[in-house]
Design a protein around this motif. Structure first.
Motif, mmCIF file in Angstrom:
data_model
loop_
_atom_site.group_PDB
_atom_site.id
_atom_site.type_symbol
_atom_site.label_atom_id
_atom_site.label_comp_id
_atom_site.label_asym_id
_atom_site.label_seq_id
_atom_site.Cartn_x
_atom_site.Cartn_y
_atom_site.Cartn_z
ATOM 1 N N THR A 1 0.819 -1.220 0.000
ATOM 2 C CA THR A 1 0.000 0.000 0.000
ATOM 3 C C THR A 1 0.848 1.264 0.000
ATOM 4 O OG1 THR A 1 -0.201 -0.058 2.401
ATOM 5 C CG2 THR A 1 -1.950 -1.152 1.121
ATOM 6 N N GLY A 2 2.147 1.122 -0.204
ATOM 7 C CA GLY A 2 3.004 2.270 -0.465
ATOM 8 C C GLY A 2 3.544 3.048 0.721
ATOM 9 N N VAL A 3 3.428 2.525 1.913
ATOM 10 C CA VAL A 3 3.856 3.283 3.096
ATOM 11 C C VAL A 3 5.320 3.704 2.982
ATOM 12 C CG1 VAL A 3 4.174 3.208 5.599
ATOM 13 C CG2 VAL A 3 2.120 2.224 4.580
ATOM 14 N N PHE A 4 6.217 2.756 2.726
ATOM 15 C CA PHE A 4 7.646 3.059 2.649
ATOM 16 C C PHE A 4 7.967 3.923 1.440
ATOM 17 C CE2 PHE A 4 12.086 1.619 1.574
ATOM 18 C CZ PHE A 4 12.707 2.314 2.593
ATOM 19 N N ALA A 5 7.389 3.594 0.298
ATOM 20 C CA ALA A 5 7.635 4.356 -0.926
ATOM 21 C C ALA A 5 7.266 5.828 -0.731
ATOM 22 C CB ALA A 5 6.846 3.758 -2.092
ATOM 23 N N LEU A 6 6.143 6.066 -0.086
ATOM 24 C CA LEU A 6 5.700 7.443 0.130
ATOM 25 C C LEU A 6 6.569 8.171 1.155
ATOM 26 C CD1 LEU A 6 1.877 6.810 -0.043
ATOM 27 C CD2 LEU A 6 3.250 8.123 -1.676
ATOM 28 N N LEU A 7 7.056 7.464 2.151
ATOM 29 C CA LEU A 7 7.989 8.085 3.099
ATOM 30 C C LEU A 7 9.250 8.538 2.374
ATOM 31 C CD1 LEU A 7 7.711 5.688 6.182
ATOM 32 C CD2 LEU A 7 6.998 8.092 6.098
ATOM 33 N N LEU A 8 9.773 7.678 1.517
ATOM 34 C CA LEU A 8 10.965 8.034 0.755
ATOM 35 C C LEU A 8 10.700 9.212 -0.183
ATOM 36 C CD1 LEU A 8 12.264 4.490 -0.185
ATOM 37 C CD2 LEU A 8 13.464 6.146 1.246
ATOM 38 N N ALA A 9 9.592 9.144 -0.910
ATOM 39 C CA ALA A 9 9.261 10.220 -1.848
ATOM 40 C C ALA A 9 9.112 11.551 -1.121
ATOM 41 C CB ALA A 9 7.983 9.876 -2.616
ATOM 42 N N GLY A 10 8.567 11.507 0.085
ATOM 43 C CA GLY A 10 8.420 12.723 0.882
ATOM 44 C C GLY A 10 9.756 13.319 1.289
ATOM 45 N N ARG A 11 10.819 12.538 1.206
ATOM 46 C CA ARG A 11 12.173 13.003 1.518
ATOM 47 C C ARG A 11 12.951 13.349 0.252
ATOM 48 N NH1 ARG A 11 10.474 10.142 5.688
ATOM 49 N NH2 ARG A 11 11.380 10.364 7.761
ATOM 50 N N GLY A 12 12.250 13.394 -0.873
ATOM 51 C CA GLY A 12 12.883 13.794 -2.122
ATOM 52 C C GLY A 12 13.548 12.674 -2.904
ATOM 53 N N VAL A 13 13.326 11.432 -2.502
ATOM 54 C CA VAL A 13 13.900 10.286 -3.212
ATOM 55 C C VAL A 13 12.990 9.930 -4.384
ATOM 56 C CG1 VAL A 13 14.563 7.851 -2.996
ATOM 57 C CG2 VAL A 13 14.977 9.429 -1.098
ATOM 58 N N GLU A 14 13.587 9.620 -5.530
ATOM 59 C CA GLU A 14 12.819 9.147 -6.683
ATOM 60 C C GLU A 14 12.493 7.678 -6.436
ATOM 61 O OE1 GLU A 14 13.570 8.273 -11.405
ATOM 62 O OE2 GLU A 14 14.835 9.749 -10.398
ATOM 63 N N VAL A 15 11.201 7.336 -6.423
ATOM 64 C CA VAL A 15 10.798 5.983 -6.025
ATOM 65 C C VAL A 15 9.931 5.333 -7.092
ATOM 66 C CG1 VAL A 15 9.645 4.584 -4.255
ATOM 67 C CG2 VAL A 15 10.777 6.725 -3.604
ATOM 68 N N VAL A 16 10.211 4.051 -7.320
ATOM 69 C CA VAL A 16 9.339 3.188 -8.109
ATOM 70 C C VAL A 16 8.837 2.125 -7.158
ATOM 71 C CG1 VAL A 16 9.187 1.546 -10.017
ATOM 72 C CG2 VAL A 16 10.598 3.601 -10.252
ATOM 73 N N GLY A 17 7.521 2.015 -7.031
ATOM 74 C CA GLY A 17 6.903 0.998 -6.191
ATOM 75 C C GLY A 17 6.403 -0.135 -7.059
ATOM 76 N N LEU A 18 6.790 -1.367 -6.729
ATOM 77 C CA LEU A 18 6.441 -2.539 -7.518
ATOM 78 C C LEU A 18 5.705 -3.546 -6.647
ATOM 79 C CD1 LEU A 18 6.854 -4.415 -10.074
ATOM 80 C CD2 LEU A 18 8.972 -5.151 -8.960
ATOM 81 N N ASP A 19 4.542 -3.985 -7.085
ATOM 82 C CA ASP A 19 3.808 -5.008 -6.349
ATOM 83 C C ASP A 19 2.842 -5.713 -7.303
ATOM 84 O OD1 ASP A 19 3.302 -5.330 -3.036
ATOM 85 O OD2 ASP A 19 1.864 -6.311 -4.362
ATOM 86 N N PRO A 20 2.701 -7.038 -7.171
ATOM 87 C CA PRO A 20 1.764 -7.750 -8.033
ATOM 88 C C PRO A 20 0.301 -7.600 -7.612
ATOM 89 C CG PRO A 20 2.847 -9.294 -6.584
ATOM 90 C CD PRO A 20 3.489 -7.946 -6.352
ATOM 91 N N ALA A 21 0.056 -7.107 -6.395
ATOM 92 C CA ALA A 21 -1.318 -6.969 -5.891
ATOM 93 C C ALA A 21 -1.887 -5.623 -6.334
ATOM 94 C CB ALA A 21 -1.335 -7.097 -4.374
ATOM 95 N N GLY A 22 -2.624 -5.658 -7.413
ATOM 96 C CA GLY A 22 -3.169 -4.426 -7.977
ATOM 97 C C GLY A 22 -4.019 -3.627 -7.012
ATOM 98 N N ALA A 23 -4.787 -4.297 -6.170
ATOM 99 C CA ALA A 23 -5.644 -3.579 -5.217
ATOM 100 C C ALA A 23 -4.799 -2.792 -4.219
ATOM 101 C CB ALA A 23 -6.559 -4.560 -4.473
ATOM 102 N N SER A 24 -3.673 -3.352 -3.804
ATOM 103 C CA SER A 24 -2.796 -2.643 -2.877
ATOM 104 C C SER A 24 -2.163 -1.439 -3.560
ATOM 105 C CB SER A 24 -1.699 -3.579 -2.351
ATOM 106 O OG SER A 24 -2.262 -4.600 -1.559
ATOM 107 N N VAL A 25 -1.754 -1.594 -4.804
ATOM 108 C CA VAL A 25 -1.177 -0.469 -5.552
ATOM 109 C C VAL A 25 -2.233 0.607 -5.773
ATOM 110 C CG1 VAL A 25 -0.021 0.236 -7.683
ATOM 111 C CG2 VAL A 25 0.581 -1.939 -6.603
ATOM 112 N N ASP A 26 -3.475 0.216 -6.009
ATOM 113 C CA ASP A 26 -4.550 1.204 -6.141
ATOM 114 C C ASP A 26 -4.655 2.065 -4.884
ATOM 115 O OD1 ASP A 26 -5.181 0.186 -8.650
ATOM 116 O OD2 ASP A 26 -6.920 -0.963 -7.938
#
Length: 113
Positions: free
Chosen positions: A47-72
């Motif tokens: 659900t992107g918790v870590f990816a969003l924390l990184l992005a909030g610190r200015g890191v360029e992030v690609v989040g990858l997951d096979p569970a489409g509902a979680s990515v939504d």
């Protein structure tokens, strides 16, 4: 391969509340800062918790997951537009491999959630 329960939109919608405090991510954030990561491929981003924390610190992030509902769920969160989301796995048959080819210095942490 996705565990079917994580692809369930109803579970994905409440996952963060059920999972609770994610204080465990502090160690991963510290590691990213310590190594000066500017790009991160978050495999199993959920659900992107870590990816969003990184992005909030200015890191360029690609989040990858096979569970489409979680990515939504991740995409719909505040700041979701700052992350490039990919629905897929790390088998090498998707955009994630291209990200690594284009940016060979990309950090790849092993977080879940």
């Amino acid at each position: 391969m996705v565990d079917e329960c994580f692809g369930n939109p109803r579970l994905a919608a409440v996952y963060d509340a059920v999972e609770g405090d994610r204080g465990d991510l502090g160690a991963y954030l510290g590691a990213a800062e310590e190594c000066g990561a500017r790009r991160v491929l978050d495999i199993g981003c959920g659900t992107g918790v870590f990816a969003l924390l990184l992005a909030g610190r200015g890191v360029e992030v690609v989040g990858l997951d096979p569970a489409g509902a979680s990515v939504d769920v991740a995409e719909a969160k505040a700041g979701g537009g700052r992350v490039r989301w990919i629905r897929g796995d790390a088998s090498g048959r998707n955009e994630a491999v291209q990200v690594l080819r284009e940016h060979p210095g990309t950090a790849v942490p092993g977080t879940v959630g």
